[in-house]
Design a protein around this motif. Structure first.
Motif, PDB file in Angstrom:
ATOM      1  N   PRO A 182      53.027  -6.067 -63.016  1.00  0.00           N
ATOM      2  CA  PRO A 182      52.135  -5.309 -62.758  1.00  0.00           C
ATOM      3  C   PRO A 182      51.303  -6.286 -64.363  1.00  0.00           C
ATOM      4  O   PRO A 182      51.923  -6.465 -64.877  1.00  0.00           O
ATOM      5  N   HIS A 184      53.135  -1.366 -51.791  1.00  0.00           N
ATOM      6  CA  HIS A 184      53.464  -1.481 -53.796  1.00  0.00           C
ATOM      7  C   HIS A 184      52.572  -2.480 -54.651  1.00  0.00           C
ATOM      8  O   HIS A 184      52.289  -3.266 -54.497  1.00  0.00           O
ATOM      9  N   TYR A 185      51.987  -1.872 -55.835  1.00  0.00           N
ATOM     10  CA  TYR A 185      50.678  -2.303 -56.367  1.00  0.00           C
ATOM     11  C   TYR A 185      51.551  -3.564 -57.403  1.00  0.00           C
ATOM     12  O   TYR A 185      50.713  -4.815 -56.887  1.00  0.00           O
ATOM     13  N   ASP A 241      42.091  -0.618 -61.802  1.00  0.00           N
ATOM     14  CA  ASP A 241      43.206  -0.378 -61.903  1.00  0.00           C
ATOM     15  C   ASP A 241      43.747   0.976 -61.142  1.00  0.00           C
ATOM     16  O   ASP A 241      43.608   2.052 -61.479  1.00  0.00           O
ATOM     17  N   ARG A 242      44.170   0.793 -59.477  1.00  0.00           N
ATOM     18  CA  ARG A 242      43.737   1.242 -58.747  1.00  0.00           C
ATOM     19  C   ARG A 242      44.808   2.599 -58.585  1.00  0.00           C
ATOM     20  O   ARG A 242      44.692   4.145 -58.217  1.00  0.00           O
ATOM     21  N   ILE A 243      45.882   2.571 -58.971  1.00  0.00           N
ATOM     22  CA  ILE A 243      46.989   3.608 -59.618  1.00  0.00           C
ATOM     23  C   ILE A 243      46.139   4.721 -60.390  1.00  0.00           C
ATOM     24  O   ILE A 243      47.179   5.712 -59.984  1.00  0.00           O
ATOM     25  N   GLY A 268      41.220  -6.034 -54.361  1.00  0.00           N
ATOM     26  CA  GLY A 268      41.755  -5.008 -54.587  1.00  0.00           C
ATOM     27  C   GLY A 268      42.945  -5.332 -55.955  1.00  0.00           C
ATOM     28  O   GLY A 268      42.530  -7.014 -56.517  1.00  0.00           O
ATOM     29  N   PRO A 269      43.942  -5.462 -56.312  1.00  0.00           N
ATOM     30  CA  PRO A 269      44.639  -5.952 -57.490  1.00  0.00           C
ATOM     31  C   PRO A 269      45.285  -7.291 -56.715  1.00  0.00           C
ATOM     32  O   PRO A 269      46.006  -8.425 -57.875  1.00  0.00           O
ATOM     33  N   GLN A 329      50.262  -8.152 -56.735  1.00  0.00           N
ATOM     34  CA  GLN A 329      49.601  -8.282 -57.329  1.00  0.00           C
ATOM     35  C   GLN A 329      50.341 -10.000 -56.860  1.00  0.00           C
ATOM     36  O   GLN A 329      50.337 -11.420 -57.376  1.00  0.00           O
TER      37      GLN A 329
END
Length: 623
Positions: A168, A506-507, A253-255, A222-223, A511
């Protein structure tokens, strides 16, 4: 009088080998300078220089090098503008040449900041010393072949250019000019502002002339969508870029939503409005796509507008799942996906409240960890025997549950919620479990997975799988030409899964998908070549995981009770398909780098020496 070459420099990286370019400012005389000037297809006054340079002094040239010096790497002189004052730069000796060996990293002080020196193939380079995501010291990370990987979350940076290559994070790192003197002294020259920020935003194109009538649309803010839109501009696309986001916020940063429910969205934005305006990226916020016509290449929005596109990237992510039970939509029965969800739950927390959380996934456990010190009681309901079994296995799941119990979180396992019972004003007051047990609940949080947000693609001409995912090739293009998909919704090839497709939410992977999709959309053919990497932080303990697949065996090295361990997940035929750790950095980052190079680790490789493979990350050592 001798003529001279005055060179300004910057870090320039395309997908593939480093592009070396130079631009002359002034005239050239025979025998002066190792490099002859040549046209460069890069923005004015921007180059990458490497090698031995001999130049005559030039006023206003901040990178003048004496004849005896060896320039091993260089960076931006002044951002492509006019002459710069030496006050903008700092230069000093940071170490001796003998202090850093082949395939080694060394963190060095430079003025009030620090730089990371790397030597590979005999060449010294210097880049920012901290990951641009959350600031991990890269010297403690994994050095691969031409890049360094963050020990915390797996982001990767090119050691010559500082460009971010895996995620990320949004920003690249600055890279600095390095020279080695006759006495072996290593000097680094850096721009003070870059040394302080430790971040660099790559050069962005803008909307070009009216002759470029192409429109590329990114569906999803989103990312993945944010990275795609930004990469399009970084790769020189000068047509129209439109990003459509159903949330009323800029990409964030959604996480952090389940980890810190009191977050201020302005502090977790990936980019500011000014950034998007300056890059001519159009944003449609609080707007959803209701229909995609792949034949007519047209999108219909929920506000009635229609947009024609030339290429489109679908990165709409997922919707949190509400189980089909009575009372699932009562007030104070919540899910955690957006900033508004987090604000809603956080606003209800108080010392007398009792919270019930359904689900032992990362979302559920992170929510429990956040809430437990702020309310009277937190009870987690799980359908299995231990939490996180699907991700980490039974042993680690049991240790995690023990950790939560030590902190005051209660568990009811091998159970579920039958219904939510209404109290006053339409709010939940109790939940009934499947065995008839009643639990008081002022707030109930569902953390039981998600459904993919692709319903709007019905009758679009884009085939959907039963779970709503979209099949893509290794370039993230769907079965419909010009339509790309990534992030949660993509069923795409996974390198560490022997190239077989999988749908992974997964974040960092989202990305990465955004970057790869953008490269292919602009015609820079780039296949997927990364390994899934995720993490969570529970009561101050960081758990990391890299890989994919269902293991047949789990081997744990270290002290599980002390939460200081490495877990090897063994799949079919004895292959190590994944690795997890707690307090054993950078082992998971090293495995990610190892796997991303297409290398395979087997159980037999770790039997005698579990970590011998970590020496095989950097490629050839010959210069």
């Amino acid at each position: 009088m001798k003529s001279f070459i005055s060179l300004t420099t910057f870090c320039y990286q395309r997908a593939g080998p480093l592009v070396v370019a130079y631009r002359a400012i002034g005239t050239i005389s025979k025998g002066v300078g190792k490099y002859a000037a040549s046209p460069a297809a890069v923005p004015k006054n921007r180059t990458v220089v490497s090698g031995t340079v001999q130049t005559a002094p030039s006023a206003g040239n901040p990178y003048f090098v004496s004849r005896a010096s060896k320039v091993t790497s260089a960076t931006t002189a002044n951002g492509g503008g006019g002459a710069s004052s030496d006050d903008e730069y700092i230069e000093d000796v940071v170490c001796q040449d003998a202090d850093i060996g082949e395939n080694q990293m060394k963190q060095c002080e430079l003025g009030e900041g620090k730089v990371l020196l790397v030597r590979q193939r005999g060449k010294l380079t210097a880049i920012g010393n901290k990951c641009s995501h959350y600031g991990a010291m890269l010297v403690t990370g994994a050095l691969g072949d031409g890049r360094v990987r963050c020990p915390w979350h797996g982001a990767c940076f090119n050691v010559e250019t500082g460009d971010i290559e895996d995620f990320p994070g949004m920003d690249s790192l600055p890279c600095y000019r390095v020279t080695v003197g006759e006495g072996g002294e290593v000097r680094v020259r850096a721009k003070r502002s870059e040394l302080a920020s430790n971040k660099r935003t790559r050069l962005m194109a803008r909307r070009g002339s009216a002759s470029d009538e192409r429109t590329f649309v990114v569906i999803g803010g989103g990312p993945s969508g944010a990275t795609c839109a930004e990469t399009l501009r970084q790769e020189g696309f000068t047509g129209r870029v439109v990003m459509i986001n159903k949330e009323p916020y800029l990409p964030y940063d959604r996480i952090k939503v389940s980890k810190a429910m009191d977050l201020n969205v302005e502090k977790v934005l990936l980019r500011t409005q000014a950034f998007y305006d300056g890059s001519d990226i159009e944003l449609l916020l609080g707007t959803a796509v209701t229909k995609l016509d792949s034949t007519g290449k047209e999108l219909t929005l929920d506000n009635g507008y229609k947009i024609k596109y030339d290429k489109v990237y679908i990165a709409t992510g997922s919707n949190p799942r509400r189980p089909p039970i009575e009372g699932a939509n009562l007030r104070n029965v919540a899910v955690l996906r957006t900033v508004e969800d987090a604000k809603s739950v956080n606003g209800e927390l108080s010392p007398e409240k009792q919270i019930v959380i359904l689900g032992t996934s990362f979302i559920g456990l992170e929510a429990a960890a956040y809430c437990v010190g702020k309310v009277a009681r937190v009870t987690v309901i799980g359908r299995g025997a231990v939490p996180l079994k699907e991700s980490f296995g039974d042993a680690i799941g049991q240790r995690v549950m023990d950790l939560f119990r030590e902190k005051g979180v209660e568990f009811v396992m091998n159970s579920g919620i039958k219904r939510c019972i209404e109290g006053e004003d339409g709010a939940v007051k109790q939940v009934e479990l499947v065995d008839g047990t009643l639990l008081d609940a002022d707030i109930c949080i569902f953390g039981v997975g998600s459904t993919l947000y692709t319903e709007f693609l019905a009758n679009s001409g884009i085939p959907l799988n039963r779970n709503g995912s979209i099949n893509t090739d290794q370039h993230l293009e769907t079965e419909v030409q010009g339509v790309y998909a990534g992030g949660d919704v993509a069923n795409s090839p996974v390198l560490s899964n022997e190239g077989q497709p999988a749908t992974i939410g997964h974040y960092p992977l989202a990305q990465y998908h955004g970057r790869i999709a953008a490269l292919n959309m602009v015609g820079k053919v780039t296949p997927l070549q990364t390994v899934p990497f995720f993490w969570t932080v529970l009561f101050g303990k960081s758990f990391r995981y890299c890989g994919y697949g269902t293991p047949e065996e789990v081997i744990i090295d270290g002290d599980l009770e002390a939460l200081k361990f490495v877990a090897f997940y063994i799949g079919k035929a004895g292959r190590v398909i994944a690795m997890a750790s707690c307090q054993r950095d950078p082992i998971v980052a090293q495995f990610a780098e190892f796997s991303s190079q297409g290398k395979v680790l087997n159980k037999s490789d770790i039997t005698a020496n579990p970590f011998g493979w970590t020496t095989d990350l950097t490629g050839p050592t010959t210069v």
